[in-house]
Design a protein around this motif. Structure first.
Motif, short mmCIF file in Angstrom:
data_model
loop_
_atom_site.label_atom_id
_atom_site.label_comp_id
_atom_site.label_asym_id
_atom_site.label_seq_id
_atom_site.Cartn_x
_atom_site.Cartn_y
_atom_site.Cartn_z
N ARG A 150 40.26 43.27 30.98
CA ARG A 150 41.17 43.42 32.12
C ARG A 150 40.71 42.57 33.30
NH1 ARG A 150 43.76 48.82 34.73
NH2 ARG A 150 44.70 47.77 36.48
N ARG A 151 39.42 42.63 33.58
CA ARG A 151 38.89 41.83 34.69
C ARG A 151 39.05 40.34 34.40
NH1 ARG A 151 34.90 42.59 38.92
NH2 ARG A 151 34.20 40.53 39.53
N TRP A 152 38.76 39.92 33.17
CA TRP A 152 38.89 38.51 32.79
C TRP A 152 40.33 38.06 32.96
CZ3 TRP A 152 41.72 35.36 29.79
CH2 TRP A 152 41.25 34.06 29.62
N ARG A 153 41.28 38.87 32.50
CA ARG A 153 42.69 38.51 32.63
C ARG A 153 43.08 38.33 34.11
NH1 ARG A 153 43.96 42.99 28.44
NH2 ARG A 153 44.20 41.80 26.52
N GLY A 154 42.64 39.27 34.96
CA GLY A 154 42.93 39.16 36.39
C GLY A 154 42.33 37.91 37.00
N ASP A 155 41.08 37.62 36.65
CA ASP A 155 40.39 36.45 37.20
C ASP A 155 40.98 35.13 36.71
OD1 ASP A 155 38.67 38.15 38.52
OD2 ASP A 155 37.00 37.87 37.11
N ASN A 156 41.46 35.09 35.48
CA ASN A 156 41.91 33.82 34.88
C ASN A 156 43.43 33.67 34.81
OD1 ASN A 156 39.36 32.36 33.78
ND2 ASN A 156 39.05 34.54 33.46
N TRP A 210 50.82 44.25 39.61
CA TRP A 210 50.02 43.98 40.79
C TRP A 210 50.18 42.60 41.41
CZ3 TRP A 210 49.09 48.55 42.29
CH2 TRP A 210 48.67 49.53 41.42
N SER A 211 50.23 41.53 40.61
CA SER A 211 50.29 40.19 41.20
C SER A 211 50.95 39.21 40.22
CB SER A 211 48.88 39.69 41.56
OG SER A 211 48.10 39.55 40.40
N PRO A 212 51.40 38.07 40.74
CA PRO A 212 51.98 37.04 39.85
C PRO A 212 50.88 36.43 38.97
CG PRO A 212 52.49 36.58 42.17
CD PRO A 212 51.46 37.67 42.15
N PRO A 213 51.25 35.77 37.89
CA PRO A 213 50.26 35.11 37.04
C PRO A 213 49.86 33.74 37.60
CG PRO A 213 52.43 34.88 36.06
CD PRO A 213 52.60 35.73 37.29
#
Length: 185
Positions: free
Chosen positions: A54-60, A87-90
């Motif tokens: 999940r963190r990796w997806r958010g960061d990348n 939460w946010s756009p990609p």
């Protein structure tokens, strides 16, 4: 439950460039819509544990996943998609697509009028891109999400009625309502 961000993504270019974009970055859905495959654009590393994904997806990627794709327009030289992310756009996906497809003109707009109050605009042409945060107005939200202007508060029942072609969203809304009201609807 996350705040959902509405995304509108417009892709324009030659017929050959657009077909390459679709074949390299998208999946065809059963209903004939096109969906951007986030893992095709930026693959997940195989070495990560489940709790790190999940963190990796958010960061990348800029987000965890995408859902409820709808093809708004498709011609040989233009594709317009609408979809939702938590939460946010990609952001990372848009940047990677601009780099991978410098011959396409990309316009991505995103809006979330809940707790985060997000407005986002991404423009790419000739391999260069810019990002901005436009004013979050009812008109902008309506343009991005498909809600009628002036009616931007999230009403699950009304939204489901406006978008009957999205059965997965309707099923989630019904489940959320059932959970909120202890199984009563």
């Amino acid at each position: 439950m996350p705040n959902l961000v509405g995304n509108r993504f417009e892709i324009e270019g030659s017929a050959a460039a657009l077909e390459q974009f679709v074949s390299r970055s998208c999946l065809a859905l059963k209903d004939g819509s096109i969906a951007i495959d986030l893992e095709r654009v930026i693959p997940l590393p195989k070495s990560l544990a489940d709790d790190e994904l999940r963190r990796w997806r958010g960061d990348n990627w800029g987000t965890s996943y995408s859902q409820d794709f709808e093809t708004i327009e498709r011609t040989s030289t233009r594709l317009v998609l609408q979809f939702w992310t938590p939460w946010s756009p990609p952001f990372g996906i848009y940047r990677a697509l601009a780099t991978r497809h410098p011959d396409l003109h990309l316009l991505a707009e995103a809006a979330e009028d809940g707790g985060n109050e997000t407005a986002y605009c991404f423009i790419a042409k000739d391999g260069a891109f810019s990002e901005s945060e436009p004013e979050l107005t009812d008109e902008f939200i309506s343009h991005v999400t498909g809600y009628p202007p002036g009616d931007v508060e999230f009403d699950p029942v009304q939204f489901a009625a406006l978008k009957p072609s999205r059965p997965s969203l309707l099923a989630r809304i019904r489940k959320a309502l059932a959970d909120m009201f202890g199984g009563r609807q």
